[in-house]
Design an enzyme around this catalytic site. Structure first.
Site, PDB file in Angstrom:
ATOM      1  N   SER A  30       5.198 -14.723  -6.690  1.00 24.13           N
ATOM      2  CA  SER A  30       4.714 -13.721  -7.654  1.00 24.13           C
ATOM      3  C   SER A  30       5.735 -13.474  -8.752  1.00 24.13           C
ATOM      4  CB  SER A  30       4.466 -12.379  -6.955  1.00 24.13           C
ATOM      5  OG  SER A  30       3.416 -12.487  -6.051  1.00 24.13           O
ATOM      6  N   HIS A  61      -0.135 -15.274 -10.211  1.00 24.42           N
ATOM      7  CA  HIS A  61      -0.138 -16.664  -9.742  1.00 24.42           C
ATOM      8  C   HIS A  61      -1.077 -17.469 -10.641  1.00 24.42           C
ATOM      9  CE1 HIS A  61       1.991 -16.296  -5.864  1.00 24.42           C
ATOM     10  NE2 HIS A  61       1.494 -15.078  -5.824  1.00 24.42           N
ATOM     11  N   HIS A  83      -3.061 -18.004  -0.489  1.00 22.26           N
ATOM     12  CA  HIS A  83      -2.602 -17.211   0.653  1.00 22.26           C
ATOM     13  C   HIS A  83      -3.683 -17.102   1.727  1.00 22.26           C
ATOM     14  CE1 HIS A  83      -0.162 -15.791  -2.788  1.00 22.26           C
ATOM     15  NE2 HIS A  83       0.784 -15.564  -1.908  1.00 22.26           N
ATOM     16  N   TYR A  85      -4.388 -14.423   3.254  1.00 17.40           N
ATOM     17  CA  TYR A  85      -5.129 -13.165   3.071  1.00 17.40           C
ATOM     18  C   TYR A  85      -6.260 -13.274   2.055  1.00 17.40           C
ATOM     19  CZ  TYR A  85      -1.963 -12.405  -0.958  1.00 17.40           C
ATOM     20  OH  TYR A  85      -1.248 -12.545  -2.116  1.00 17.40           O
ATOM     21  N   GLU A  86      -6.255 -14.362   1.272  1.00 20.77           N
ATOM     22  CA  GLU A  86      -7.354 -14.556   0.328  1.00 20.77           C
ATOM     23  C   GLU A  86      -8.598 -15.096   1.040  1.00 20.77           C
ATOM     24  OE1 GLU A  86      -5.976 -16.168  -3.715  1.00 20.77           O
ATOM     25  OE2 GLU A  86      -4.279 -16.588  -2.409  1.00 20.77           O
ATOM     26  N   ALA A 113       8.063 -13.229  -3.211  1.00 20.67           N
ATOM     27  CA  ALA A 113       8.442 -11.826  -3.355  1.00 20.67           C
ATOM     28  C   ALA A 113       8.397 -11.237  -1.951  1.00 20.67           C
ATOM     29  CB  ALA A 113       7.446 -11.109  -4.255  1.00 20.67           C
ATOM     30  N   MET A 211       4.267 -12.173   2.804  1.00 15.20           N
ATOM     31  CA  MET A 211       2.938 -12.629   3.236  1.00 15.20           C
ATOM     32  C   MET A 211       2.711 -14.133   3.025  1.00 15.20           C
ATOM     33  SD  MET A 211       0.744  -9.459   1.661  1.00 15.20           S
ATOM     34  CE  MET A 211       1.351  -7.759   1.776  1.00 15.20           C
ATOM     35  N   SER A 212       3.785 -14.898   2.929  1.00 15.50           N
ATOM     36  CA  SER A 212       3.607 -16.344   2.705  1.00 15.50           C
ATOM     37  C   SER A 212       4.722 -17.107   3.394  1.00 15.50           C
ATOM     38  CB  SER A 212       3.627 -16.622   1.194  1.00 15.50           C
ATOM     39  OG  SER A 212       4.906 -16.341   0.653  1.00 15.50           O
ATOM     40  N   ASN A 235      11.049  -4.960  -3.724  1.00 11.23           N
ATOM     41  CA  ASN A 235      10.934  -3.532  -3.387  1.00 11.23           C
ATOM     42  C   ASN A 235      11.561  -3.335  -2.017  1.00 11.23           C
ATOM     43  OD1 ASN A 235       8.279  -5.121  -2.655  1.00 11.23           O
ATOM     44  ND2 ASN A 235       8.446  -3.487  -1.143  1.00 11.23           N
ATOM     45  N   HIS A 247       1.672  -3.449  -6.046  1.00  9.08           N
ATOM     46  CA  HIS A 247       1.888  -4.800  -6.577  1.00  9.08           C
ATOM     47  C   HIS A 247       2.519  -4.765  -7.967  1.00  9.08           C
ATOM     48  CE1 HIS A 247       1.442  -9.117  -6.676  1.00  9.08           C
ATOM     49  NE2 HIS A 247       0.648  -9.092  -7.730  1.00  9.08           N
TER      50      HIS A 247
HETATM   51  N1  HPA Z   1       5.716  -6.324   2.192  1.00  5.16           N
HETATM   52  C1  HPA Z   1       5.077  -7.511   2.296  1.00  5.16           C
HETATM   53  N2  HPA Z   1       5.004  -8.378   1.321  1.00  5.16           N
HETATM   54  C2  HPA Z   1       5.646  -8.080   0.170  1.00  5.16           C
HETATM   55  C3  HPA Z   1       6.333  -6.884  -0.010  1.00  5.16           C
HETATM   56  C4  HPA Z   1       6.374  -5.956   1.074  1.00  5.16           C
HETATM   57  O1  HPA Z   1       6.962  -4.863   0.989  1.00  5.16           O
HETATM   58  N3  HPA Z   1       6.844  -6.900  -1.267  1.00  5.16           N
HETATM   59  C5  HPA Z   1       6.474  -8.068  -1.825  1.00  5.16           C
HETATM   60  N4  HPA Z   1       5.752  -8.804  -0.954  1.00  5.16           N
END
Ligand code: HPA
Length: 272
Positions: A30, A61, A83, A85-86, A113, A211-212, A235, A247
């Site tokens: 991302s 993306h 992903h 989750y998609e 990310a 998540m990847s 973050n 996001h």
């Molecule tokens: N959690 C999961 N996936 C993420 C996060 C998070 O805090 N930040 C960016 N991708």
């Protein structure tokens, strides 16, 4: 048509469309899309034109494969990834890695990310992934094993190449870029974690969460491809601060540190 044949068809398409084949591939997380513009003599293929290749619909993306030269090496840059989750099965979400493997790629650099769990991290930090904990609850290698890709029970002792991790440290030192190291916990999302889940992840030894990456690493290692992965800590994870995650913050932080991230990636590719 078997899965292997689908991969082979995609490989044929890419071979027929571009000239030289890549040795190195970079998967952009991302907010890192700009990196694709650094490729010289670039040939760009839209994911939607490659047979059986899944689209990537997430904001941030792009969905294109860029082939060309970077620091004198033949590279493939994937701007955007599919992903789990998609709604893509893991076989589909890792299709691109299979294609890269059959194209002859020997080294894959995965970027993402991630949320920071380790309290010594700050948002904007870059973390070299030393190891992962796959908490997807599934695995991209489930199903009949095709020996043409790799063995039934691939070793994961050094999923993330020691040699490449050391190379990143060297490049970071030379260029004055600060990098951390840590363990990446992979959860499929798409909801962010709860504060209790983050405390649990910290207890089991995770430094960051995302998540990847873990499924892609598993598939790459299955094919004997050397893997380097770097997280941008966009973050601090849920519950570290008394504020919600979103996001937009992920994208903002990624944009803030992208020049550093790009310098680190270029230095690493140069040193390969
Ligand atoms: N959690 C999961 N996936 C993420 C996060 C998070 O805090 N930040 C960016 N991708």
């Amino acid at each position: 048509m078997t899965y292997y044949d689908q991969v082979a068809e995609a490989v044929e398409y890419v071979r027929g469309t571009v000239g030289k084949m890549p040795d190195i591939a970079v998967v952009l997380g991302s907010g890192l899309g700009d990196f694709a513009n650094r490729v010289a003599n670039a040939r760009t293929i839209s994911y939607s034109d490659i047979p059986h290749w899944p689209p990537s619909a997430v904001v941030g993306h792009a969905g294109k494969l860029v082939l060309g030269e970077l620091c004198g090496k033949q590279v493939a840059v994937l701007a955007g990834r599919a992903h789990f989750y998609e709604g893509h099965e893991l076989l589909r979400a890792t299709f691109s890695i299979r294609v890269l493997g059959l194209l002859g790629v020997k080294t894959i650099i995965l970027t993402n990310a991630a949320g920071g769990i380790n309290m010594s991290f700050e948002s904007g930090a870059l973390m070299v992934i030393d190891d992962h904990i796959n908490l997807f609850g599934t695995n991209p290698l489930i199903g009949p094993n095709d020996e043409r890709f790799g063995p039934r029970f691939p070793d994961m002792t050094e999923a993330y190449s020691k040699r490449l991790r050391a190379l990143v440290d060297k490049v970071a030192g030379e260029r004055g870029i600060k990098v951390a190291h840590g363990v990446y916990a992979a959860l499929h999302g798409p909801s962010y974690e709860t504060p209790a889940e983050i405390r649990y992840l910290r207890t089991i030894g995770a430094d960051a969460v995302g998540m990847s990456t873990a499924p892609e690493t598993i598939v790459a290692r299955h094919m004997g491809i050397e893997v380097l992965a770097i997280s941008c800590i966009t973050n601090m994870a849920a519950g570290v601060f008394d504020k919600p995650l979103n996001h937009a913050e992920v994208m903002e932080t990624a944009a803030r540190v992208k020049d550093q991230f790009i310098a680190l990636l270029e230095g690493t590719i140069q040193g390969l």
